[in-house]
Motif scaffolding. Structure first.
Motif, PDB file in Angstrom:
ATOM      1  N   GLN A 235      46.361 -17.856  37.219  1.00  0.00           N
ATOM      2  CA  GLN A 235      47.672 -17.842  37.882  1.00  0.00           C
ATOM      3  C   GLN A 235      48.791 -17.978  36.858  1.00  0.00           C
ATOM      4  O   GLN A 235      49.828 -17.315  36.970  1.00  0.00           O
ATOM      5  N   ALA A 236      48.597 -18.824  35.869  1.00  0.00           N
ATOM      6  CA  ALA A 236      49.620 -19.016  34.839  1.00  0.00           C
ATOM      7  C   ALA A 236      49.822 -17.730  34.044  1.00  0.00           C
ATOM      8  O   ALA A 236      50.961 -17.368  33.715  1.00  0.00           O
ATOM      9  N   GLU A 237      48.740 -17.018  33.753  1.00  0.00           N
ATOM     10  CA  GLU A 237      48.845 -15.761  33.007  1.00  0.00           C
ATOM     11  C   GLU A 237      49.590 -14.704  33.827  1.00  0.00           C
ATOM     12  O   GLU A 237      50.444 -13.983  33.300  1.00  0.00           O
ATOM     13  N   LYS A 238      49.308 -14.631  35.128  1.00  0.00           N
ATOM     14  CA  LYS A 238      50.029 -13.692  35.988  1.00  0.00           C
ATOM     15  C   LYS A 238      51.517 -14.029  36.013  1.00  0.00           C
ATOM     16  O   LYS A 238      52.364 -13.136  35.942  1.00  0.00           O
ATOM     17  N   PHE A 239      51.831 -15.316  36.107  1.00  0.00           N
ATOM     18  CA  PHE A 239      53.223 -15.741  36.131  1.00  0.00           C
ATOM     19  C   PHE A 239      53.919 -15.378  34.828  1.00  0.00           C
ATOM     20  O   PHE A 239      55.050 -14.886  34.835  1.00  0.00           O
ATOM     21  N   ARG A 240      53.251 -15.597  33.688  1.00  0.00           N
ATOM     22  CA  ARG A 240      53.838 -15.258  32.390  1.00  0.00           C
ATOM     23  C   ARG A 240      54.093 -13.754  32.285  1.00  0.00           C
ATOM     24  O   ARG A 240      55.125 -13.320  31.761  1.00  0.00           O
ATOM     25  N   GLU A 241      53.159 -12.950  32.790  1.00  0.00           N
ATOM     26  CA  GLU A 241      53.327 -11.495  32.757  1.00  0.00           C
ATOM     27  C   GLU A 241      54.531 -11.076  33.608  1.00  0.00           C
ATOM     28  O   GLU A 241      55.334 -10.237  33.191  1.00  0.00           O
ATOM     29  N   LYS A 242      54.678 -11.678  34.779  1.00  0.00           N
ATOM     30  CA  LYS A 242      55.846 -11.384  35.626  1.00  0.00           C
ATOM     31  C   LYS A 242      57.132 -11.748  34.905  1.00  0.00           C
ATOM     32  O   LYS A 242      58.115 -11.005  34.950  1.00  0.00           O
ATOM     33  N   GLN A 243      57.128 -12.904  34.265  1.00  0.00           N
ATOM     34  CA  GLN A 243      58.316 -13.354  33.552  1.00  0.00           C
ATOM     35  C   GLN A 243      58.666 -12.384  32.425  1.00  0.00           C
ATOM     36  O   GLN A 243      59.826 -12.066  32.204  1.00  0.00           O
TER      37      GLN A 243
ATOM     38  N   SER B 180      61.288  -6.447  45.377  1.00  0.00           N
ATOM     39  CA  SER B 180      61.384  -7.876  45.701  1.00  0.00           C
ATOM     40  C   SER B 180      62.820  -8.371  45.592  1.00  0.00           C
ATOM     41  O   SER B 180      63.212  -9.297  46.266  1.00  0.00           O
TER      42      SER B 180
END
Length: 181
Positions: free
Chosen positions: A90-98, A139
């Motif tokens: 989840q943290a990796e997905k969040f970093r990619e979004k950021q 979004s």
């Protein structure tokens, strides 16, 4: 010590004084003593029950097989590892979004700077950049324009101000204690 007719007057007077003292003590503090004894009894019962419960649970934990304890600890460790892996994903997905958001912001700033160099206004460039591209996420919704507010009425009846509207002007009474004489 005999309490019959053979007792001396001094003994009878001491017994009478003792009875009077004990009787007056119980008549004044009898209910307090009774409730205090009941409270002590209930407290002792509760402490005895909790002590028995803790000693039994202590005996139960020592009677468990060591293999079961090891299996339980291994299962707990495996569950923690799974939870940690999920959290890392989840943290990796969040970093990619950021990163994507930062890249989009950087591109917008570059486009704005270029348009300003060409002499175009910021709003034109911003509106062109806001058009959704096919495949891009929607979004970020376009904010709705705020409706215009009606101006407040300056004339008319306002019951709180005490003016306008009527001939009767009521005011609340003074606060505080009455000053009667």
């Amino acid at each position: 010590m005999a309490v019959g007719p053979a007792a001396t007057p001094l003994e009878q007077e001491g017994i009478h004084l003792l009875q009077h003292t004990v009787g007056s003590f119980f008549s004044e503090y009898g209910w307090y003593i009774l409730f205090g004894l009941i409270a002590i009894f209930l407290l002792v019962q509760r402490l005895a029950k909790s002590f028995r419960g803790t000693s039994r649970s202590h005996l139960d934990t020592t009677a468990v097989e060591p293999d079961a304890v090891v299996r339980r600890q291994e299962a707990l460790l495996a569950a923690r590892m799974r939870m940690q892996e999920e959290l890392n994903a989840q943290a990796e997905k969040f970093r990619e979004k950021q990163r994507k958001l930062e890249e989009e912001k950087r591109k917008q700033k570059i486009a704005m700077w270029e348009s300003m160099q060409e002499g175009k206004s910021y709003k034109e460039t911003f509106q062109q950049n806001q058009e959704p591209e096919p495949g891009a996420s929607t979004s970020a919704a376009v904010p709705k324009p705020k409706p215009k507010r009606k101006p407040l009425r300056t004339s008319g009846y306002n019951p709180l101000s005490g003016e306008g509207g009527g001939t009767c002007s009521w005011r609340p009474g003074r606060r505080g204690p009455s000053s009667g004489g």
